[in-house]
Write a protein that holds these residues in place. Structure first.
Motif, PDB file in Angstrom:
ATOM      1  N   CYS A 157       0.933  -1.382  -0.060  1.00 28.77           N
ATOM      2  CA  CYS A 157      -0.136   0.027   0.115  1.00 28.77           C
ATOM      3  C   CYS A 157       0.727   1.328  -0.070  1.00 28.77           C
ATOM      4  O   CYS A 157       1.838   1.382   0.480  1.00 28.77           O
ATOM      5  N   VAL A 205       0.493   5.082   1.781  1.00 28.45           N
ATOM      6  CA  VAL A 205      -0.317   5.517   2.638  1.00 28.45           C
ATOM      7  C   VAL A 205       0.492   6.908   3.079  1.00 28.45           C
ATOM      8  O   VAL A 205       1.519   6.975   3.259  1.00 28.45           O
ATOM      9  N   TRP A 211      -2.928   7.271   8.854  1.00 30.63           N
ATOM     10  CA  TRP A 211      -4.027   6.444   8.707  1.00 30.63           C
ATOM     11  C   TRP A 211      -4.465   5.637  10.228  1.00 30.63           C
ATOM     12  O   TRP A 211      -3.565   5.162  10.800  1.00 30.63           O
ATOM     13  N   ILE A 237      -3.392  -3.004   5.839  1.00 27.66           N
ATOM     14  CA  ILE A 237      -4.212  -1.646   5.816  1.00 27.66           C
ATOM     15  C   ILE A 237      -5.375  -2.200   5.569  1.00 27.66           C
ATOM     16  O   ILE A 237      -5.829  -2.774   4.518  1.00 27.66           O
ATOM     17  N   VAL A 274      -8.737  -1.064   3.769  1.00 29.35           N
ATOM     18  CA  VAL A 274      -9.283   0.052   3.048  1.00 29.35           C
ATOM     19  C   VAL A 274     -11.019   0.078   2.743  1.00 29.35           C
ATOM     20  O   VAL A 274     -11.284  -0.853   2.192  1.00 29.35           O
ATOM     21  N   THR A 328     -14.614   7.196  -1.323  1.00 24.89           N
ATOM     22  CA  THR A 328     -14.147   5.837  -1.681  1.00 24.89           C
ATOM     23  C   THR A 328     -13.904   5.785  -3.280  1.00 24.89           C
ATOM     24  O   THR A 328     -14.353   6.676  -3.692  1.00 24.89           O
ATOM     25  N   ALA A 368      -4.984   6.219   1.272  1.00 18.46           N
ATOM     26  CA  ALA A 368      -4.408   4.798   1.232  1.00 18.46           C
ATOM     27  C   ALA A 368      -4.576   4.357  -0.048  1.00 18.46           C
ATOM     28  O   ALA A 368      -5.885   4.597  -0.528  1.00 18.46           O
ATOM     29  N   THR A 369      -3.798   3.615  -0.923  1.00 19.80           N
ATOM     30  CA  THR A 369      -4.329   3.127  -2.137  1.00 19.80           C
ATOM     31  C   THR A 369      -3.455   1.725  -2.320  1.00 19.80           C
ATOM     32  O   THR A 369      -2.341   1.795  -1.868  1.00 19.80           O
ATOM     33  N   ALA A 397      -9.008   2.377  -3.308  1.00 21.98           N
ATOM     34  CA  ALA A 397      -8.247   3.585  -2.523  1.00 21.98           C
ATOM     35  C   ALA A 397      -9.137   4.265  -1.915  1.00 21.98           C
ATOM     36  O   ALA A 397     -10.277   4.222  -1.993  1.00 21.98           O
ATOM     37  N   ALA A 398      -8.761   5.226  -0.991  1.00 22.37           N
ATOM     38  CA  ALA A 398      -9.849   5.856   0.111  1.00 22.37           C
ATOM     39  C   ALA A 398      -9.088   6.869   0.724  1.00 22.37           C
ATOM     40  O   ALA A 398      -7.825   7.187   1.068  1.00 22.37           O
TER      41      ALA A 398
END
Length: 504
Positions: A197, A199, A203, A213, A215, A257, A305-306, A313-314
């Motif tokens: 991820c 980040v 987070w 993580i 997500v 989202t 994060a993705t 991702a979000a």
């Protein structure tokens, strides 16, 4: 006599009869108004956008005639570029009346028109469905929260013909996920190994587990893109005006989202670039807002994060309500909801709000940042009596930053590159003017005449080259229909609207 329905309208009616039969009568009653609303938006585009198959435009006091490249004629009423009420119920193509936007586009026979016509049919049907789900007159309580005000924005984009286009969404999914239907949405969580991820920011621990993580994932994304087997149970949330951004039912950070679906014009995924730059842009914007004497707050991006994919991702960001003193009776409304807010209908209220919005956003532009201040991103803090006090801005993913302007004011330049960074004056002005002026303030005013009164508030602001351009030049707006009909042309395309102050 009712006009024939489109296939999209009939399909929605059939599915609605199966999943929510009680809404069928209201949906049928809403179709006429939805057709006029979409046709009005289309007429604005045809009247002002640089469409290559329109050879000329001939205006007259009683209407406008478009001269088509193939020799045809399209006739309609005098166009008002800032009107938000539906005022176009039919357009005449070579003498034949058309009452539906999709039907007209098919008859025009233009390149890429068939796909666009299908989207217009779907937008019309979806808009009727959105209106059908609203409480009856006298049964709609006054919203108490920002979320409830967001859910009052039923008609979507005030000027885009695809104002309610949601391809890939069934009727059941619209009812389950769209904010105007006021559902509770169960977000999922996808565990991703931390080393896989990217980040940025902080987070939270509640979204971490055993070196992974978690997500947050929209259920539509889980069903149509990611595969449900990857998604575990998450938490309940309320959809906001952006549909893919939600407020957790138990409070806390709002969650943006990824949604790999085209809503209005754009696919709503989240680029890796947006995650990479999120923390730096948020920190920079907070520092800039501090120079505005408390008149502007920017919701912080708390974490992003993705899984190195725009589909997974979000982004977590502060709720705008944090910037209102609830104990003192203050509240926050998105600008798009002002059409539902009775005090905003008065000229005096609009003038006060315009002074606030113009002075703040033009000052930010002078310092070096063009905000994308449309009715969804820009919110206003109201006093207990309803007076506009200050602004809140959210979602920094598409602002524009000018290093040259920042340096000219002795401000630090953030360590950024890529699409957010430009010193091109035209790009900076288009970003702000096309969102705040021909978007948020124009839609709030609702007509060219009322918009002229709103723009006049800029005359009392400190003189800058940006203010002069606002007062005297044509005003930029995204050429949204041209963009949908030009799939091979990358990037934003623009039209110029008459400035009601200059007569241009």
């Amino acid at each position: 006599m009712p006009f024939p329905s489109s296939a999209a309208e009939e399909a929605v009616a059939a599915e609605l009869a199966a999943v929510r039969p009680a809404l069928v009568p209201a949906y049928a009653a809403s179709l006429g108004g939805a057709r006029a609303a979409v046709l009005t938006r289309l007429w604005r585009a045809l009247a002002f956008e640089p469409l290559p198959w329109i050879a000329g435009r001939k205006g007259a006091p009683d209407g406008l005639t478009l001269l088509l490249a193939g020799g045809g004629r399209l006739e309609g009423p005098p166009p008002d570029p800032y009107a938000t009420r539906p005022y176009v119920e039919e357009l005449l193509l070579d003498g034949t009346a058309h009452h539906r936007a999709g039907q007209l586009v098919r008859a025009l026979g233009i390149p890429h028109g068939e796909d666009f016509a299908a989207e217009l049919d779907a937008s019309t049907a979806s808009l009727a469905l959105s209106r059908a789900g609203q409480p009856s007159d006298g049964q709609d309580p006054v919203p108490q929260s920002t979320r409830e005000w967001e859910q009052r924005v039923v008609d979507g984009h005030p000027y885009h013909p695809n104002c309610r286009s949601r391809p890939g969404f069934s009727v059941a999914e619209e009812l389950a996920y769209a904010p105007e239907h006021r559902p509770v949405v169960e977000l999922g969580l996808v565990p991703v190994r931390a080393e896989e991820c990217l980040v940025t920011g902080n987070w939270p621990e509640r979204l971490r587990e055993d070196g992974r993580i978690l997500v947050p994932v929209h259920p539509w994304q889980a069903a149509h893109v990611l595969g449900r087997e990857r998604v575990r149970s998450g938490f309940a949330a309320h959809p906001l005006m952006a549909l893919r951004t939600l407020a957790p039912a138990d409070g806390g950070a709002h969650v943006k989202t990824a949604l790999s679906a085209r809503l209005t014009s754009s696919v709503r995924d989240i680029s890796v670039y947006s995650i990479e730059t999120a923390a730096a842009v948020s920190g920079f914007a907070q520092g800039l807002a501090e120079r505005l004497d408390g008149r502007l707050h920017i919701t912080r991006t708390l974490g992003a994060a993705t899984a190195h994919s725009p589909d997974l991702a979000a982004v977590l960001r502060e709720p705008p309500e944090l910037y209102a003193d609830a104990a003192a009776g203050e509240r926050v409304l998105p600008v798009a909801a002002l059409a539902c807010y009775p005090p905003a209908r008065s000229a005096a209220w609009r003038a006060r709000f315009a002074r606030l919005a113009l002075s703040v956003c033009l000052r930010v532009l002078e310092l070096g940042v063009a905000l994308e201040a449309h009715g969804q991103n820009l919110l206003v803090v109201l006093s207990p009596t309803g007076a506009p006090l200050r602004l809140v801005y959210r979602d920094l993913a598409d602002i524009r930053i000018s290093p040259a302007r920042l340096r000219a004011h002795g401000l630090p330049v953030p360590p950024l590159s890529g699409r957010l960074v430009t010193d091109d004056v035209a790009v900076l002005r288009r970003k702000l003017f096309g969102s705040l002026l021909t978007g948020a303030l124009g839609a709030t005013a609702g007509s060219a005449g009322a918009f002229a009164e709103v723009l006049a508030e800029a005359a009392g602001l400190p003189a800058t080259s940006d203010t002069e351009a606002l007062l005297t030049g044509l005003l930029p707006t995204k050429a949204l229909t041209f963009m949908r009909l030009s799939p091979d042309v990358p990037g934003d395309q623009w039209a110029e609207l008459p400035n009601p102050l200059s007569g241009g």
